[in-house]
Scaffold this active site. Structure first.
Site, PDB file in Angstrom:
ATOM      1  N   GLU A   1       0.343   5.860   7.694  1.00 42.47           N
ATOM      2  CA  GLU A   1       1.777   5.759   7.364  1.00 42.47           C
ATOM      3  C   GLU A   1       2.233   7.093   8.227  1.00 42.47           C
ATOM      4  OE1 GLU A   1       3.445   3.572   6.041  1.00 42.47           O
ATOM      5  OE2 GLU A   1       1.474   2.657   5.290  1.00 42.47           O
TER       6      GLU A   1
ATOM      7  N   HIS B   1       2.989   6.143  11.693  1.00 43.21           N
ATOM      8  CA  HIS B   1       4.272   5.469  11.839  1.00 43.21           C
ATOM      9  C   HIS B   1       5.386   6.610  12.184  1.00 43.21           C
ATOM     10  CE1 HIS B   1       4.233   1.364  11.015  1.00 43.21           C
ATOM     11  NE2 HIS B   1       3.492   1.415   9.647  1.00 43.21           N
TER      12      HIS B   1
ATOM     13  N   GLU C   1       6.481   4.248   4.993  1.00 46.79           N
ATOM     14  CA  GLU C   1       6.606   5.448   5.883  1.00 46.79           C
ATOM     15  C   GLU C   1       7.972   5.892   5.894  1.00 46.79           C
ATOM     16  OE1 GLU C   1       5.858   2.201   6.800  1.00 46.79           O
ATOM     17  OE2 GLU C   1       7.236   1.681   8.772  1.00 46.79           O
ATOM     18  N   ASN C   2       8.554   6.046   5.063  1.00 54.53           N
ATOM     19  CA  ASN C   2       9.982   6.535   4.966  1.00 54.53           C
ATOM     20  C   ASN C   2       9.844   7.913   5.743  1.00 54.53           C
ATOM     21  OD1 ASN C   2      10.768   4.503   3.061  1.00 54.53           O
ATOM     22  ND2 ASN C   2       9.399   5.623   1.866  1.00 54.53           N
TER      23      ASN C   2
ATOM     24  N   GLY D   1       0.765  -1.246   0.143  1.00 55.87           N
ATOM     25  CA  GLY D   1      -0.160  -0.010  -0.038  1.00 55.87           C
ATOM     26  C   GLY D   1       0.757   1.359  -0.243  1.00 55.87           C
TER      27      GLY D   1
HETATM   28  N1  HT7 Z   1       6.028  -0.433   6.528  1.00 56.08           N
HETATM   29  C1  HT7 Z   1       5.388  -0.773   5.164  1.00 56.08           C
HETATM   30  C2  HT7 Z   1       5.931  -2.147   4.604  1.00 56.08           C
HETATM   31  C3  HT7 Z   1       6.170  -2.199   3.406  1.00 56.08           C
HETATM   32  C4  HT7 Z   1       6.764  -3.336   2.808  1.00 56.08           C
HETATM   33  C5  HT7 Z   1       7.071  -4.447   3.150  1.00 56.08           C
HETATM   34  C6  HT7 Z   1       7.719  -5.495   2.421  1.00 56.08           C
HETATM   35  C7  HT7 Z   1       7.912  -5.061   1.118  1.00 56.08           C
HETATM   36  C8  HT7 Z   1       7.172  -4.100   0.660  1.00 56.08           C
HETATM   37  C9  HT7 Z   1       6.735  -2.939   1.429  1.00 56.08           C
HETATM   38  N2  HT7 Z   1       6.447  -2.042   0.927  1.00 56.08           N
HETATM   39  C10 HT7 Z   1       5.875  -1.276   2.370  1.00 56.08           C
HETATM   40  C11 HT7 Z   1       4.184  -0.429   4.885  1.00 56.08           C
HETATM   41  C12 HT7 Z   1       3.015  -0.337   6.177  1.00 56.08           C
HETATM   42  O1  HT7 Z   1       2.932  -1.252   6.978  1.00 56.08           O
HETATM   43  O2  HT7 Z   1       2.961   0.820   6.718  1.00 56.08           O
HETATM   44 ZN    ZN Z   2       2.551   0.008   8.787  1.00 53.66          ZN
END
Ligand code: HT7
Ligand code: ZN
Length: 883
Positions: A298, A301, A264-265, A261
């Site tokens: 996000e 986070h 959260e960078n 989806g």
């Molecule tokens: N913390 C993010 C995790 C995520 C992710 C993990 C594995 C591969 C691709 C990814 N893209 C984002 C997303 C979230 O939970 O906020």
């Molecule tokens: Zn998350």
């Protein structure tokens, strides 16, 4: 492939203090230079420094500005090892060459629609440069980005923009600096042709934060809702948790090719376009709600994940469970709490329960993994959120807030564990949480049974609980869990009885609040068998147990059919009203499935239809609640309750019931459609969404009648709809029945929306999910459609994911569905192993089906396993499924 275990966690030998990165973006290759200040954990020690890397081309490596000789380091496809680093703090400079244009894994640095972007969680940073790629290495970053100015006019990274300017040869640069320490999985870079919608949020302490949402220019008008959601989330976190944003800039970028989806960078969230872009004409209410929830998620986070992060990836639920809980609460506060709870519990039941009962079952904090990417699961996220919710149920909102405050006070700037969160909650409330930590380490959904009895003479009401946690892979024997059971007792008028005290273990315990009786209480069930006795209960009550779904369990009670109808009509806990209806429906569906299997004629219980009619016609009820309450449990949920899952029987029964209900309530459904048409412009608010939800459920029921008058109505709704929610619901109703009309309207919809890839994905999904017999052929044709691209995860999710979501076609007895998925997985794995392995999960529970299906599904899993060059991601899911 190597399995990694939680018990083997070791502190790193070295920490990093500052990390200065430089990216020179090119059309064929990108040069990445990093300068890291390294210091040993134990002063005076200098063990080899091992850095992670994934297929990187190393150009040079320097220590304290001196280029290392070949003998001083070792490099292979996964590591760079500096054999004897200097003692004390030293600087390490590494130059690598990478090829983002060729990177189809969507991990590390890659290109999406011509723009550069990154995805580093969980272990993608090692595809950019050599690094200690683990979350407990937290450092301060700067990032210099340079590239062609006309191709990449926008250059973004984390933190504050310190400087930007032109360079020779038509290039330009930007220098970013992030003042907060972070693990490398939160690093981000975006470069390309983007424009922004700009806004400002003034924090409660009066700081002005610039907000920017970046998309290709033509999509900017569709970012208004995302901006609304962002500002609402920022305000909510201040109001509810006292958490303020900590930088002066917050960027969001929408990209069309993204695995999940969003991400959260720090200060540079990257989103899958489908979770940013919305207009009334192109996005449905569900899309609007998802955007609100994920933008919130996000953003939240920033504190739960970024400021306080995970010590290691086993602790993923520390940030994800907590942040899902926070986004659920945010969405509840922005809409209807009951409806949101129903949606979240349905998701848990439909996706997490099956996982918890299958070969991939794992605790909220897994004990081991081969590829961490495979553990971004409904267990870690959704069950993890339920675990967090239980703290709140046990301590109330204020106690929970105290726990959160202590958590941040203790751990801001640290990488911590689930125990640290538990300890903060416990210590802030001086609480005794007994064996609560089992929720993190035991897999499987506890089955709780309760029997009740009323003693009219003694005026006592007793509830006897027993619990069982089923065995799961690697955990044959389980301990009892700590289960908070919220409950109330209804009198014969349907009112909550006052509660003063309860006997537990023979001891009378007061349950009053400020010396006043309570009308709902929370029992702490902690043993295998346990009894609670309520004194002074003047008449036989009907208990409303597990209010608000206070624990993620399967629950069986001895409530009679009439008790359930009573709760459906009267319970003050709206969630349990819905739940009573669902229990009735599940029982009914299971008994009809048995009839179907024994070739008996099917007949619907008139009391059930009467119950639905009363709900449908009760104008005092929230319309979205009505829509949920009259929706039958899904086919998956029913199959999950059977010894041997029988997709054909369940499908036949659910279709029969829908048709029967539609026939008996036809007049009411027609009035519902009539009375709930849009009269004004699209507004995203609860009353309007509720109205549309109810209208659409009514239309969907009517569609099962295959009646000319109804088809005309559906066409009318399709043609006159002014928003996607209603247009798509009408399309789905028409597409329910095969024939010329279906084909024409589907073609019309595509012609109208072919320029909008997000809408085209809906069109793919609708056809893929269809229960029309033999639909696999149609799906194969769509696979070759010019708008379908296997490299795009959204396309895969819509078409292949959609197809696997239709039990009757995916589990077709001739194996055609399994064969299609097997072929897709093998093709996908070569492009994007993470996307491929998520699809393999559809096979995981093959043992739940009859022998023929078992043989066919197993053959596909074996075919996948025997494929040359299989990724570790797919290997892990396929091999565990076969074990
Ligand atoms: N913390 C993010 C995790 C995520 C992710 C993990 C594995 C591969 C691709 C990814 N893209 C984002 C997303 C979230 O939970 O906020
Ligand atoms: Zn998350």
């Amino acid at each position: 492939p190597k399995e990694i275990f939680l018990k083997d966690y070791k502190l790193p030998d070295y920490y990093f203090d500052t990390v200065d990165l430089k990216f020179s973006l090119g059309e064929e290759k990108t040069i990445v230079s990093s300068k890291i200040t390294v210091f040993p954990r134990v002063e005076g020690s200098s063990p080899p420094l091992v850095l992670d890397g994934h297929d990187l081309k190393l150009i040079s490596v320097k220590v304290n500005s001196e280029e290392l000789k070949d003998k001083d380091f070792h490099v292979d496809s996964r590591h760079l090892t500096i054999s004897s680093p200097p003692t004390g703090t030293f600087s390490l400079e590494i130059v690598t060459e990478i090829y983002p244009q060729k990177n189809t894994s969507l991990e590390g640095l890659y290109k999406s629609s011509g723009n550069f972007c990154t995805q580093c969680e969980a272990e993608g940073f090692r595809k950019i440069t050599f690094y200690q790629d683990r979350p407990d290495i937290m450092a301060k970053y700067s990032c210099w980005v340079e590239g062609d100015k006309s191709l990449y006019p926008v250059l973004l990274s984390n933190g504050n923009l310190i400087e930007q300017g032109d360079l020779e040869g038509g290039k330009h640069f930007a220098l970013w600096e992030d003042p907060f320490k972070k693990p490398c999985y939160l690093f981000a870079l975006v470069a390309g042709q983007l424009e922004s919608r700009d806004d400002i949020f003034v924090t409660r302490s009066g700081r002005k934060v610039s907000l920017r949402i970046w998309t290709p220019a033509q999509d900017l008008p569709k970012t208004a809702h995302a901006m609304f959601a962002l500002k609402a989330a920022m305000k909510w976190d201040e109001d509810v948790f006292g958490l303020e944003y900590d930088l002066d800039l917050f960027n969001i970028v929408a990209v069309p090719d993204f695995d999940m989806g969003a991400m959260e960078n720090k200060s540079l969230n990257i989103f899958n376009s489908k979770l940013v872009l919305a207009s009334p004409e192109t996005a449905s209410d569900a899309d609007y709600a998802a955007i609100l929830g994920v933008i919130g998620h996000e953003y939240f986070h920033n504190w739960t994940g970024n400021r306080v992060t995970c010590r290691d990836w086993f602790q993923l639920s520390l940030k994800e469970g907590l942040t899902v809980f926070r986004d659920q609460e945010f969405s509840s506060d922005m809409g209807s709490r009951t409806v949101k709870r129903i949606a979240d519990v349905s998701r848990l039941r439909n996706y997490q329960f099956p996982q918890d009962a299958g070969p991939m079952a794992h605790p909220v904090r897994p004990h081991s993994y081969i590829k961490m990417d495979n553990f971004y699961t409904v267990t870690v996220y959704e069950k993890g959120a339920e675990v967090v919710r239980m703290y709140k149920t046990l301590m109330g909102s204020q106690g929970f807030r105290k726990g959160m405050n202590l958590y941040f006070k203790r751990h801001d700037g640290q990488a911590v564990t689930c125990e640290d969160f538990f300890a903060a909650m416990r210590d802030a409330n001086d609480a005794d949480f007994a064996n609560f930590l089992q929720w993190y380490s035991q897999a499987g959904t506890p089955l709780v049974k309760v029997t009740s009895s009323y003693n009219a003479e003694a005026r006592t009401f007793s509830l006897k609980f027993s619990q069982e946690v089923p065995p799961t892979p690697g955990q044959p024997v389980k301990e009892p869990m700590f289960i908070p059971v919220a409950l109330g007792l209804l009198d014969s008028a349907g009112k909550d009885m006052p509660l003063f005290s309860v006997y537990h273990d023979g001891i009378l315990k007061s349950i009053t609040s400020n010396n006043q009786p309570v009308y709902s209480t929370v029992l702490r069930v902690t043993k295998k068998e346990e009894e609670f006795v309520f004194p002074n209960i003047i008449e036989q009550p009907v208990p409303s147990i597990l209010r608000g779904y206070s624990a993620p369990i399967r629950f069986e009670s001895d409530l009679s059919e009439s008790d359930l109808f009573f709760l459906l009509a009267h319970d003050s806990d709206e969630f349990n009203r819905w739940e009573a209806g669902q229990i009735l429906a599940r029982k009914l569906m299971l008994s009809l499935v048995a009839d179907f299997q024994q070739k008996k004629p099917l007949a619907l219980n008139p009391k059930f239809v009467h119950g639905l009619r009363s709900i449908l016609c009760d104008s005092s009820l929230d319309k979205e609640f009505i829509a949920k309450a009259i929706t039958l449990p899904g086919e998956g949920e029913i199959m999950d309750m059977m010894e041997v899952a029988d997709p054909d029987a369940v499908h036949a029964v659910r279709s029969f019931m829908r048709k029967q209900i539609a026939a008996e309530l036809k007049a009411e459904f027609l009035t519902t459609v009539e009375n709930n048409r849009s009269s004004e412009e699209y507004v995203f608010n609860h009353p309007n969404m509720a109205r549309r939800a109810l209208k659409n459920v009514a239309l969907a029921y009517l569609a099962s009648l295959e009646d000319e008058e109804i088809t005309k109505l559906e066409l009318h709704e399709y043609r006159t709809a002014t928003n996607m929610t209603e247009q798509f619901a009408a399309l789905a109703a028409i597409a329910h029945n095969p024939g010329k009309m279906r084909d024409e309207v589907l073609a019309d919809f595509y012609n109208k929306w072919q320029h909008d890839f997000l809408v085209v994905n809906k069109w793919f999904a609708l056809q893929a999910m269809s229960d029309i017999p033999g639909n696999v052929e149609n799906v194969r044709n769509l696979f070759n459609h010019p708008a379908f691209d296997l490299r795009n995860p959204n396309n895969v999710y819509s078409l292949i994911g959609g197809f696997c979501g239709s039990p009757v076609n995916f589990h077709a007895k001739d194996g055609s569905g399994y064969q299609f998925l097997g072929e897709m997985v093998v093709q996908l794995d070569k492009i994007n192993p993470r996307v491929a392995s998520r699809r393999v999960s559809a096979f995981s529970r093959w043992r739940r089906y009859d022998e023929t299906r078992q043989t066919l599904a197993k053959a596909q899993l074996e075919m996948i396993m025997s494929t040359n060059g299989l990724s570790e991601n797919v290997f892990e899911i396929a091999s565990k499924s076969l074990a």
